[in-house]
Motif scaffolding. Structure first.
Motif, PDB file in Angstrom:
ATOM      1  N   GLU A 177       0.825  -1.204   0.000  1.00 35.26           N
ATOM      2  CA  GLU A 177       0.000   0.000   0.000  1.00 35.26           C
ATOM      3  C   GLU A 177       0.861   1.257   0.000  1.00 35.26           C
ATOM      4  O   GLU A 177       0.497   2.269  -0.612  1.00 35.26           O
ATOM      5  N   ASN A 178       1.994   1.197   0.681  1.00 31.78           N
ATOM      6  CA  ASN A 178       2.923   2.341   0.649  1.00 31.78           C
ATOM      7  C   ASN A 178       3.431   2.588  -0.768  1.00 31.78           C
ATOM      8  O   ASN A 178       3.555   3.737  -1.208  1.00 31.78           O
ATOM      9  N   LEU A 179       3.731   1.491  -1.477  1.00 31.38           N
ATOM     10  CA  LEU A 179       4.218   1.615  -2.856  1.00 31.38           C
ATOM     11  C   LEU A 179       3.173   2.276  -3.740  1.00 31.38           C
ATOM     12  O   LEU A 179       3.492   3.190  -4.518  1.00 31.38           O
ATOM     13  N   LEU A 180       1.938   1.841  -3.616  1.00 31.65           N
ATOM     14  CA  LEU A 180       0.868   2.433  -4.421  1.00 31.65           C
ATOM     15  C   LEU A 180       0.678   3.909  -4.098  1.00 31.65           C
ATOM     16  O   LEU A 180       0.440   4.723  -4.989  1.00 31.65           O
ATOM     17  N   ARG A 181       0.801   4.262  -2.822  1.00 32.09           N
ATOM     18  CA  ARG A 181       0.633   5.665  -2.436  1.00 32.09           C
ATOM     19  C   ARG A 181       1.755   6.521  -3.023  1.00 32.09           C
ATOM     20  O   ARG A 181       1.511   7.635  -3.497  1.00 32.09           O
ATOM     21  N   LEU A 182       2.973   6.006  -3.031  1.00 32.27           N
ATOM     22  CA  LEU A 182       4.097   6.748  -3.600  1.00 32.27           C
ATOM     23  C   LEU A 182       3.901   6.972  -5.100  1.00 32.27           C
ATOM     24  O   LEU A 182       4.191   8.057  -5.625  1.00 32.27           O
ATOM     25  N   LEU A 183       3.416   5.950  -5.790  1.00 34.33           N
ATOM     26  CA  LEU A 183       3.192   6.074  -7.228  1.00 34.33           C
ATOM     27  C   LEU A 183       2.000   6.979  -7.521  1.00 34.33           C
ATOM     28  O   LEU A 183       2.022   7.773  -8.471  1.00 34.33           O
ATOM     29  N   GLU A 184       0.966   6.859  -6.701  1.00 37.00           N
ATOM     30  CA  GLU A 184      -0.255   7.633  -6.924  1.00 37.00           C
ATOM     31  C   GLU A 184      -0.029   9.126  -6.716  1.00 37.00           C
ATOM     32  O   GLU A 184      -0.667   9.963  -7.366  1.00 37.00           O
ATOM     33  N   THR A 185       0.887   9.481  -5.810  1.00 38.92           N
ATOM     34  CA  THR A 185       1.096  10.899  -5.482  1.00 38.92           C
ATOM     35  C   THR A 185       2.272  11.521  -6.231  1.00 38.92           C
ATOM     36  O   THR A 185       2.718  12.609  -5.871  1.00 38.92           O
ATOM     37  N   ARG A 186       2.766  10.846  -7.258  1.00 38.30           N
ATOM     38  CA  ARG A 186       3.716  11.505  -8.157  1.00 38.30           C
ATOM     39  C   ARG A 186       2.984  12.654  -8.863  1.00 38.30           C
ATOM     40  O   ARG A 186       1.803  12.543  -9.194  1.00 38.30           O
ATOM     41  N   LEU A 187       3.691  13.737  -9.116  1.00 39.96           N
ATOM     42  CA  LEU A 187       3.046  14.913  -9.704  1.00 39.96           C
ATOM     43  C   LEU A 187       2.421  14.601 -11.056  1.00 39.96           C
ATOM     44  O   LEU A 187       1.299  15.040 -11.338  1.00 39.96           O
ATOM     45  N   ASP A 188       3.117  13.846 -11.905  1.00 40.02           N
ATOM     46  CA  ASP A 188       2.551  13.555 -13.228  1.00 40.02           C
ATOM     47  C   ASP A 188       1.267  12.736 -13.108  1.00 40.02           C
ATOM     48  O   ASP A 188       0.311  12.945 -13.859  1.00 40.02           O
ATOM     49  N   ASN A 189       1.223  11.825 -12.133  1.00 38.24           N
ATOM     50  CA  ASN A 189       0.011  11.032 -11.964  1.00 38.24           C
ATOM     51  C   ASN A 189      -1.134  11.880 -11.417  1.00 38.24           C
ATOM     52  O   ASN A 189      -2.295  11.721 -11.818  1.00 38.24           O
ATOM     53  N   VAL A 190      -0.836  12.806 -10.504  1.00 37.57           N
ATOM     54  CA  VAL A 190      -1.867  13.685  -9.956  1.00 37.57           C
ATOM     55  C   VAL A 190      -2.444  14.585 -11.048  1.00 37.57           C
ATOM     56  O   VAL A 190      -3.661  14.803 -11.104  1.00 37.57           O
ATOM     57  N   VAL A 191      -1.580  15.085 -11.928  1.00 38.12           N
ATOM     58  CA  VAL A 191      -2.062  15.904 -13.051  1.00 38.12           C
ATOM     59  C   VAL A 191      -3.021  15.096 -13.917  1.00 38.12           C
ATOM     60  O   VAL A 191      -4.072  15.598 -14.356  1.00 38.12           O
ATOM     61  N   ARG A 192      -2.705  13.827 -14.140  1.00 40.21           N
ATOM     62  CA  ARG A 192      -3.605  12.963 -14.924  1.00 40.21           C
ATOM     63  C   ARG A 192      -4.911  12.705 -14.189  1.00 40.21           C
ATOM     64  O   ARG A 192      -5.993  12.793 -14.769  1.00 40.21           O
ATOM     65  N   ARG A 193      -4.850  12.403 -12.891  1.00 38.26           N
ATOM     66  CA  ARG A 193      -6.058  12.109 -12.123  1.00 38.26           C
ATOM     67  C   ARG A 193      -6.970  13.329 -12.019  1.00 38.26           C
ATOM     68  O   ARG A 193      -8.182  13.197 -11.878  1.00 38.26           O
ATOM     69  N   MET A 194      -6.388  14.522 -12.085  1.00 42.79           N
ATOM     70  CA  MET A 194      -7.190  15.753 -12.049  1.00 42.79           C
ATOM     71  C   MET A 194      -7.841  16.053 -13.396  1.00 42.79           C
ATOM     72  O   MET A 194      -8.623  17.001 -13.513  1.00 42.79           O
ATOM     73  N   GLY A 195      -7.502  15.269 -14.425  1.00 39.33           N
ATOM     74  CA  GLY A 195      -8.087  15.481 -15.739  1.00 39.33           C
ATOM     75  C   GLY A 195      -7.420  16.561 -16.552  1.00 39.33           C
ATOM     76  O   GLY A 195      -7.945  16.984 -17.583  1.00 39.33           O
ATOM     77  N   LEU A 196      -6.234  17.006 -16.130  1.00 35.95           N
ATOM     78  CA  LEU A 196      -5.518  18.053 -16.860  1.00 35.95           C
ATOM     79  C   LEU A 196      -4.717  17.484 -18.023  1.00 35.95           C
ATOM     80  O   LEU A 196      -4.192  18.238 -18.838  1.00 35.95           O
ATOM     81  N   ALA A 197      -4.617  16.162 -18.088  1.00 35.87           N
ATOM     82  CA  ALA A 197      -3.916  15.491 -19.185  1.00 35.87           C
ATOM     83  C   ALA A 197      -4.661  14.204 -19.498  1.00 35.87           C
ATOM     84  O   ALA A 197      -5.268  13.588 -18.615  1.00 35.87           O
ATOM     85  N   ALA A 198      -4.602  13.786 -20.760  1.00 38.71           N
ATOM     86  CA  ALA A 198      -5.346  12.608 -21.187  1.00 38.71           C
ATOM     87  C   ALA A 198      -4.654  11.309 -20.799  1.00 38.71           C
ATOM     88  O   ALA A 198      -5.296  10.275 -20.681  1.00 38.71           O
ATOM     89  N   SER A 199      -3.347  11.357 -20.609  1.00 36.53           N
ATOM     90  CA  SER A 199      -2.595  10.141 -20.301  1.00 36.53           C
ATOM     91  C   SER A 199      -1.406  10.481 -19.408  1.00 36.53           C
ATOM     92  O   SER A 199      -1.085  11.659 -19.209  1.00 36.53           O
ATOM     93  N   GLN A 200      -0.767   9.428 -18.904  1.00 39.43           N
ATOM     94  CA  GLN A 200       0.397   9.625 -18.057  1.00 39.43           C
ATOM     95  C   GLN A 200       1.526  10.299 -18.837  1.00 39.43           C
ATOM     96  O   GLN A 200       2.218  11.184 -18.318  1.00 39.43           O
ATOM     97  N   ALA A 201       1.711   9.895 -20.090  1.00 38.48           N
ATOM     98  CA  ALA A 201       2.781  10.467 -20.915  1.00 38.48           C
ATOM     99  C   ALA A 201       2.534  11.951 -21.173  1.00 38.48           C
ATOM    100  O   ALA A 201       3.466  12.763 -21.146  1.00 38.48           O
ATOM    101  N   GLN A 202       1.280  12.308 -21.420  1.00 36.02           N
ATOM    102  CA  GLN A 202       0.963  13.717 -21.666  1.00 36.02           C
ATOM    103  C   GLN A 202       1.152  14.538 -20.393  1.00 36.02           C
ATOM    104  O   GLN A 202       1.664  15.659 -20.436  1.00 36.02           O
ATOM    105  N   ALA A 203       0.759  13.977 -19.246  1.00 34.64           N
ATOM    106  CA  ALA A 203       0.948  14.673 -17.973  1.00 34.64           C
ATOM    107  C   ALA A 203       2.432  14.887 -17.703  1.00 34.64           C
ATOM    108  O   ALA A 203       2.846  15.955 -17.240  1.00 34.64           O
ATOM    109  N   ARG A 204       3.228  13.884 -18.005  1.00 33.64           N
ATOM    110  CA  ARG A 204       4.674  13.999 -17.824  1.00 33.64           C
ATOM    111  C   ARG A 204       5.234  15.127 -18.697  1.00 33.64           C
ATOM    112  O   ARG A 204       6.098  15.896 -18.261  1.00 33.64           O
TER     113      ARG A 204
END
Length: 210
Positions: free
Chosen positions: A91-118
């Motif tokens: 669960e710690n691993l998932l939290r670390l990955l989930e709270t990466r900035l590029d992933n948060v940008v994607r989850r907020m809908g500001l980018a269509a994919s992880q690559a675009q958020a990056r």
């Protein structure tokens, strides 16, 4: 080059599940929805292969790496860090990955994919607490405010990503999103049930524990 730059649909076929690497196309025209393209890529299409216990664990790790867009060294770094944290390693691993900035940008809908958020982050289009941050792996914290720059709010790709995200359903409860301003806030740490990674993290823990 260590980062994969080939066709990402091939990765979904290899893992046998949608990794959501191409934005809207994964919901409207996924290659896995075609009956003749569900097999893993390669010359031995349709060949039945017995997967070992090690193979199951390896595939789960590879799937997670590909969703997050990480190299093996980066992924190992996150796992070792998760081991030192209190609580369950998986669960710690998932939290670390989930709270990466590029992933948060994607989850907020500001980018269509992880690559675009990056790409948005690397090009300096993302602000954290009104400060420019161009590091995709930046770890966001509860109460952090995330927004795209003013010029990017009117970008057609950002607008389209926001519209698609709103159509697919509500935003994660651990994020507070204001689509009209292209901004949001991290309310709290994401729980296991709120993770966007369709994986069994225990298999990854078992793989690295041997």
């Amino acid at each position: 080059m260590s980062r994969y730059i080939g066709p990402v649909c091939r990765l979904c076929r290899r893992e046998g599940t949608k990794l959501f690497l191409k934005g809207d196309k994964c919901f409207t025209a996924c290659i896995l929805d075609k009956a003749n393209r569900k097999a893993a890529p390669g010359m031995h299409v349709g060949r039945r292969i017995k997967v070992s216990e090690y193979g199951r664990r390896l595939r789960e790790k590879q799937k997670t790496k590909r969703i997050a867009g990480l190299t093996e060294q980066q992924f190992r770094h996150y796992f070792r860090k998760a081991e030192t944290m209190s609580g369950l390693t998986g669960e710690n691993l998932l939290r670390l990955l989930e709270t990466r900035l590029d992933n948060v940008v994607r989850r907020m809908g500001l980018a269509a994919s992880q690559a675009q958020a990056r790409q948005w982050v690397l090009h300096g289009h993302v602000r954290v607490n009104d400060q420019r941050v161009d590091i995709p792996s930046y770890a966001v914290q509860p109460s952090d405010r995330i927004a795209v720059s003013e010029q990017m709010r009117q970008n057609p790709m950002v607008q389209q990503a926001l519209q698609s995200a709103q159509k697919r359903g509500p935003f994660p409860s651990w994020l507070e999103v204001n689509p009209s301003h292209g901004a949001g806030k991290v309310r709290s740490w994401p729980t296991r049930d709120e993770s966007s990674y369709p994986i069994d993290e225990q298999l990854i823990v078992e793989l690295y524990s041997k």
